[in-house]
Design a protein around this motif. Structure first.
Motif, PDB file in Angstrom:
ATOM      1  N   ILE A 169      30.443  42.035  33.207  1.00 49.76           N
ATOM      2  CA  ILE A 169      30.384  42.269  31.762  1.00 49.76           C
ATOM      3  C   ILE A 169      31.512  43.205  31.323  1.00 49.76           C
ATOM      4  CG2 ILE A 169      29.008  43.347  29.921  1.00 49.76           C
ATOM      5  CD1 ILE A 169      26.535  42.192  31.255  1.00 49.76           C
ATOM      6  N   GLU A 170      31.686  44.300  32.072  1.00 53.34           N
ATOM      7  CA  GLU A 170      32.778  45.240  31.756  1.00 53.34           C
ATOM      8  C   GLU A 170      34.139  44.551  31.931  1.00 53.34           C
ATOM      9  OE1 GLU A 170      34.673  49.498  33.238  1.00 53.34           O
ATOM     10  OE2 GLU A 170      32.675  48.921  33.937  1.00 53.34           O
ATOM     11  N   ALA A 171      34.242  43.712  32.962  1.00 53.26           N
ATOM     12  CA  ALA A 171      35.504  43.001  33.219  1.00 53.26           C
ATOM     13  C   ALA A 171      35.843  42.052  32.077  1.00 53.26           C
ATOM     14  CB  ALA A 171      35.407  42.219  34.528  1.00 53.26           C
ATOM     15  N   LEU A 172      34.815  41.358  31.564  1.00 53.55           N
ATOM     16  CA  LEU A 172      35.047  40.407  30.480  1.00 53.55           C
ATOM     17  C   LEU A 172      35.510  41.128  29.215  1.00 53.55           C
ATOM     18  CD1 LEU A 172      34.866  37.354  30.230  1.00 53.55           C
ATOM     19  CD2 LEU A 172      32.589  37.617  29.243  1.00 53.55           C
ATOM     20  N   THR A 173      34.936  42.301  28.980  1.00 54.28           N
ATOM     21  CA  THR A 173      35.352  43.105  27.818  1.00 54.28           C
ATOM     22  C   THR A 173      36.810  43.517  27.946  1.00 54.28           C
ATOM     23  OG1 THR A 173      33.095  43.943  27.565  1.00 54.28           O
ATOM     24  CG2 THR A 173      34.857  45.174  26.471  1.00 54.28           C
ATOM     25  N   ARG A 174      37.197  43.972  29.153  1.00 53.82           N
ATOM     26  CA  ARG A 174      38.584  44.393  29.382  1.00 53.82           C
ATOM     27  C   ARG A 174      39.530  43.198  29.285  1.00 53.82           C
ATOM     28  NH1 ARG A 174      39.674  49.764  32.558  1.00 53.82           N
ATOM     29  NH2 ARG A 174      41.020  49.776  30.729  1.00 53.82           N
ATOM     30  N   PHE A 175      39.072  42.070  29.794  1.00 58.58           N
ATOM     31  CA  PHE A 175      39.907  40.865  29.768  1.00 58.58           C
ATOM     32  C   PHE A 175      40.214  40.441  28.327  1.00 58.58           C
ATOM     33  CE2 PHE A 175      40.046  36.182  29.505  1.00 58.58           C
ATOM     34  CZ  PHE A 175      41.218  35.967  30.200  1.00 58.58           C
ATOM     35  N   GLU A 176      39.234  40.569  27.458  1.00 54.82           N
ATOM     36  CA  GLU A 176      39.412  40.137  26.069  1.00 54.82           C
ATOM     37  C   GLU A 176      40.206  41.143  25.235  1.00 54.82           C
ATOM     38  OE1 GLU A 176      35.370  39.401  25.014  1.00 54.82           O
ATOM     39  OE2 GLU A 176      35.462  37.285  25.600  1.00 54.82           O
ATOM     40  N   SER A 177      40.318  42.384  25.712  1.00 53.28           N
ATOM     41  CA  SER A 177      41.012  43.409  24.913  1.00 53.28           C
ATOM     42  C   SER A 177      42.375  43.799  25.492  1.00 53.28           C
ATOM     43  CB  SER A 177      40.143  44.663  24.791  1.00 53.28           C
ATOM     44  OG  SER A 177      39.877  45.220  26.068  1.00 53.28           O
ATOM     45  N   ASP A 178      42.566  43.615  26.779  1.00 57.59           N
ATOM     46  CA  ASP A 178      43.838  43.985  27.424  1.00 57.59           C
ATOM     47  C   ASP A 178      44.590  42.739  27.873  1.00 57.59           C
ATOM     48  OD1 ASP A 178      43.586  47.033  27.677  1.00 57.59           O
ATOM     49  OD2 ASP A 178      41.717  46.358  28.600  1.00 57.59           O
ATOM     50  N   GLY A 179      45.907  42.867  27.993  1.00 56.60           N
ATOM     51  CA  GLY A 179      46.712  41.735  28.470  1.00 56.60           C
ATOM     52  C   GLY A 179      46.651  41.633  29.986  1.00 56.60           C
ATOM     53  N   ILE A 180      45.729  40.842  30.497  1.00 54.96           N
ATOM     54  CA  ILE A 180      45.517  40.731  31.950  1.00 54.96           C
ATOM     55  C   ILE A 180      46.306  39.537  32.492  1.00 54.96           C
ATOM     56  CG2 ILE A 180      43.804  40.512  33.792  1.00 54.96           C
ATOM     57  CD1 ILE A 180      43.468  43.045  32.119  1.00 54.96           C
ATOM     58  N   ASP A 181      47.028  39.758  33.601  1.00 57.47           N
ATOM     59  CA  ASP A 181      47.800  38.682  34.228  1.00 57.47           C
ATOM     60  C   ASP A 181      47.118  38.113  35.466  1.00 57.47           C
ATOM     61  OD1 ASP A 181      50.141  38.861  32.485  1.00 57.47           O
ATOM     62  OD2 ASP A 181      50.435  40.820  33.402  1.00 57.47           O
ATOM     63  N   LEU A 182      46.197  38.869  36.070  1.00 60.75           N
ATOM     64  CA  LEU A 182      45.519  38.420  37.287  1.00 60.75           C
ATOM     65  C   LEU A 182      44.196  39.173  37.420  1.00 60.75           C
ATOM     66  CD1 LEU A 182      45.432  36.993  40.110  1.00 60.75           C
ATOM     67  CD2 LEU A 182      46.748  38.933  40.993  1.00 60.75           C
ATOM     68  N   ILE A 183      43.133  38.450  37.823  1.00 60.66           N
ATOM     69  CA  ILE A 183      41.829  39.072  38.077  1.00 60.66           C
ATOM     70  C   ILE A 183      41.477  38.891  39.543  1.00 60.66           C
ATOM     71  CG2 ILE A 183      39.360  39.033  37.534  1.00 60.66           C
ATOM     72  CD1 ILE A 183      40.088  37.974  34.755  1.00 60.66           C
TER      73      ILE A 183
ATOM     74  N   PRO B   3      45.264  33.436  36.550  1.00 61.52           N
ATOM     75  CA  PRO B   3      44.860  33.296  37.959  1.00 61.52           C
ATOM     76  C   PRO B   3      43.707  34.241  38.316  1.00 61.52           C
ATOM     77  CG  PRO B   3      47.251  33.465  37.777  1.00 61.52           C
ATOM     78  CD  PRO B   3      46.700  33.758  36.423  1.00 61.52           C
ATOM     79  N   PHE B   4      42.795  33.745  39.156  1.00 61.19           N
ATOM     80  CA  PHE B   4      41.575  34.479  39.514  1.00 61.19           C
ATOM     81  C   PHE B   4      41.415  34.387  41.030  1.00 61.19           C
ATOM     82  CE2 PHE B   4      37.256  35.708  39.830  1.00 61.19           C
ATOM     83  CZ  PHE B   4      36.790  36.191  38.605  1.00 61.19           C
ATOM     84  N   ILE B   5      41.370  35.527  41.705  1.00 59.22           N
ATOM     85  CA  ILE B   5      41.157  35.555  43.160  1.00 59.22           C
ATOM     86  C   ILE B   5      39.765  36.107  43.416  1.00 59.22           C
ATOM     87  CG2 ILE B   5      41.899  36.564  45.359  1.00 59.22           C
ATOM     88  CD1 ILE B   5      44.742  36.647  44.268  1.00 59.22           C
ATOM     89  N   VAL B   6      38.978  35.368  44.196  1.00 60.84           N
ATOM     90  CA  VAL B   6      37.594  35.748  44.488  1.00 60.84           C
ATOM     91  C   VAL B   6      37.536  36.457  45.836  1.00 60.84           C
ATOM     92  CG1 VAL B   6      35.307  34.844  45.004  1.00 60.84           C
ATOM     93  CG2 VAL B   6      36.601  33.907  43.101  1.00 60.84           C
ATOM     94  N   VAL B   7      36.795  37.565  45.889  1.00 66.64           N
ATOM     95  CA  VAL B   7      36.574  38.292  47.146  1.00 66.64           C
ATOM     96  C   VAL B   7      35.179  37.941  47.632  1.00 66.64           C
ATOM     97  CG1 VAL B   7      36.504  40.544  48.266  1.00 66.64           C
ATOM     98  CG2 VAL B   7      38.052  40.174  46.328  1.00 66.64           C
ATOM     99  N   THR B   8      35.094  37.294  48.792  1.00 67.84           N
ATOM    100  CA  THR B   8      33.802  36.825  49.308  1.00 67.84           C
ATOM    101  C   THR B   8      33.404  37.600  50.562  1.00 67.84           C
ATOM    102  OG1 THR B   8      34.769  35.140  50.761  1.00 67.84           O
ATOM    103  CG2 THR B   8      34.329  34.504  48.485  1.00 67.84           C
ATOM    104  N   ALA B   9      32.100  37.590  50.850  1.00 68.93           N
ATOM    105  CA  ALA B   9      31.611  38.206  52.080  1.00 68.93           C
ATOM    106  C   ALA B   9      32.140  37.440  53.277  1.00 68.93           C
ATOM    107  CB  ALA B   9      30.084  38.213  52.078  1.00 68.93           C
ATOM    108  N   PHE B  10      32.299  38.117  54.408  1.00 69.40           N
ATOM    109  CA  PHE B  10      32.819  37.482  55.612  1.00 69.40           C
ATOM    110  C   PHE B  10      31.963  36.274  55.992  1.00 69.40           C
ATOM    111  CE2 PHE B  10      32.887  37.004  60.259  1.00 69.40           C
ATOM    112  CZ  PHE B  10      34.242  36.750  60.433  1.00 69.40           C
TER     113      PHE B  10
END
Length: 453
Positions: free
Chosen positions: A34-48, A73-80
């Motif tokens: 939720i916090e990430a989506l708020t930042r994404f919509e208000s700041d110029g994000i090039d990569l998540i 571009p979106f990079i997902v961090v997954t559990a091992f």
């Protein structure tokens, strides 16, 4: 500076990422989706870069909502070992994934690739917007032959057939290729330009076909090759005459089969791209010498465009010179400079072996030298002024120096060409045959390629 948003519910992870990546990028953080989506919509994000398991909104939901709004571009961090999450994320539009515990070097590489991908995508969007708004193609001409070429571009663009563009270095072959793409039905898809002579011979397959993770030592992740990157769009191969025979065979196979297989994979990938090639070399002569495949020549030489050199277009010199004067005046925030009649006569009497690219360079140098609102003969480079019917002693010395450099370059080109032919294109073998350091030979080859580009 690119902006990266890291999303994780563990504060120490966010702090570690911020410390590590802040040297090269602007880093923002968020503790959940939720916090990430708020930042994404208000700041110029090039990569998540986001963890999957988080409270309130997890990484998969965040990915879904971001992809509904943007193609960042979106990079997902997954559990091992959680390959299912990674596969689902890729299907949903994630650029890539990385498993925990995160290897920072691997993540650095993925970040660089994702931002390169974003840069290429933005360049293509900018090109499409510019071309579709019917602005100038960048080709300035009053020459009859050039105008005939430009008049035929809409017809060439519509036919979706291979194009071969012939012309000396610096004549604007890539501009013609871009204009054909921009006016074609593929204009919304990528335009991928490749200088064949600039790709090291031992990297041809990985650069053109791409590879899977683990395909060879150093292959730490998947890479999309040039063929696949151009899918649905246009692939422009500049200096096709510099392509080795065995690489020509591989290109021909791709054109015949319309599919490729990445290194380290058995899966065939269907392709549909338009091929435009360009060269400053006489391919028909090379076929007789056995250095260019005749069957490939017939494949690429369907629509043929021959661009005349600038020395055959004297009527264009003044218009092009004034265009670059205006462009660089605006770039350097200076008042627009004029061109004296004598300086213009000097430019018109020169033979322009480097064509439009050389003329641009001369205008830029003259502007730097000029201390008035008009470019005069004294502001032009010595090698241009020395082309006149008379010369003083200083001009003679300058021309002597230029001539020595020209002869040296010709000798080096001949040396490198003969050595590579004798070694079958193998640089290590060529260095051994010449009894010289391999790195020195590589530098000489690079110099020759730079002179020809």
């Amino acid at each position: 500076m690119n902006t990266i948003l890291f999303v994780d519910d563990e504060p120490h992870i966010l702090e570690l990422m911020k410390m590590h990546f802040s040297k090269k990028y602007k880093v923002l953080t968020a503790k959940d989706g939720i916090e990430a989506l708020t930042r994404f919509e208000s700041d110029g994000i090039d990569l998540i870069i986001s963890d999957v398991k988080m409270p309130r909104m997890d990484g998969m939901e965040l990915l879904k909502k971001v992809k509904e709004r943007s193609d960042v571009p979106f990079i997902v961090v997954t559990a091992f070992g959680s390959i299912e999450n990674a596969v689902d994320a890729i299907k949903m539009g994630a650029y890539d994934y990385i498993s925990k515990p995160v290897n920072l070097k691997d993540l650095e590489m993925k970040v660089e690739r994702a931002l390169d991908y974003l840069s290429i995508k933005r360049e293509n969007i900018e090109l499409k917007t510019r071309m579709r708004s019917k602005t100038s193609s960048g080709i300035i001409t009053a020459n009859k032959k050039m105008l005939e070429i430009l008049d035929k571009i809409p017809e060439y663009a519509k036919k979706d057939l291979p194009v071969l563009i012939l012309g000396e270095s610096g004549t604007g072959k890539e501009l013609i290729a871009k204009e054909i793409h921009a006016q074609s039905q593929r204009y919304l898809e990528p335009f991928i330009a490749v200088n064949v002579s600039a790709i090291p011979e031992d990297l041809f397959e990985s650069e053109f076909f791409g590879y899977e993770k683990g395909a060879f030592t150093g292959a730490n992740g998947k890479k999309i090759g040039k063929f696949e990157a151009a899918n649905k769009g246009t692939l422009f191969l500049d200096e096709i005459g510099d392509m080795r025979l065995d690489h020509q065979a591989k290109l021909l196979r791709v054109l015949q089969d319309s599919k490729i297989t990445r290194l380290g994979s058995v899966k065939e990938i269907p392709l549909d791209f338009r091929l435009i090639c360009a060269t400053n070399k006489p391919l028909s002569e090379m076929i007789k010498e056995g250095t260019f495949r005749q069957d490939l020549y017939y494949r690429i030489n369907v629509i043929r465009i021959e661009i005349p050199p600038l020395r055959e277009r004297p009527e264009d010199v003044e218009a092009i010179a004034k265009y670059y004067l205006k462009m660089y005046s605006e770039k350097f925030s200076e008042g627009e400079k004029g061109l004296s009649p004598k300086a213009l006569n000097v430019l018109k009497s020169y033979s322009w072996p480097g064509n439009v690219r050389e003329l641009e360079n001369v205008i830029l140098r003259a502007m730097i030298n000029s201390d008035s609102d008009e470019i005069k003969v004294r502001d032009l480079p010595d090698e241009i002024v020395g082309n006149q019917d008379y010369m003083d002693y200083q001009t003679f010395l300058m021309k002597k120096k230029v001539e020595k450099e020209r002869l040296y370059k010709e000798l080096q080109k001949k040396f490198v060409k003969q050595l590579l032919r004798k070694s079958g294109g193998n640089i290590s073998k060529a260095a051994e045959l010449a009894n010289m350091d391999r790195r020195l030979l590589q530098n000489m080859i690079k110099e020759v390629n730079d002179w020809q580009s």
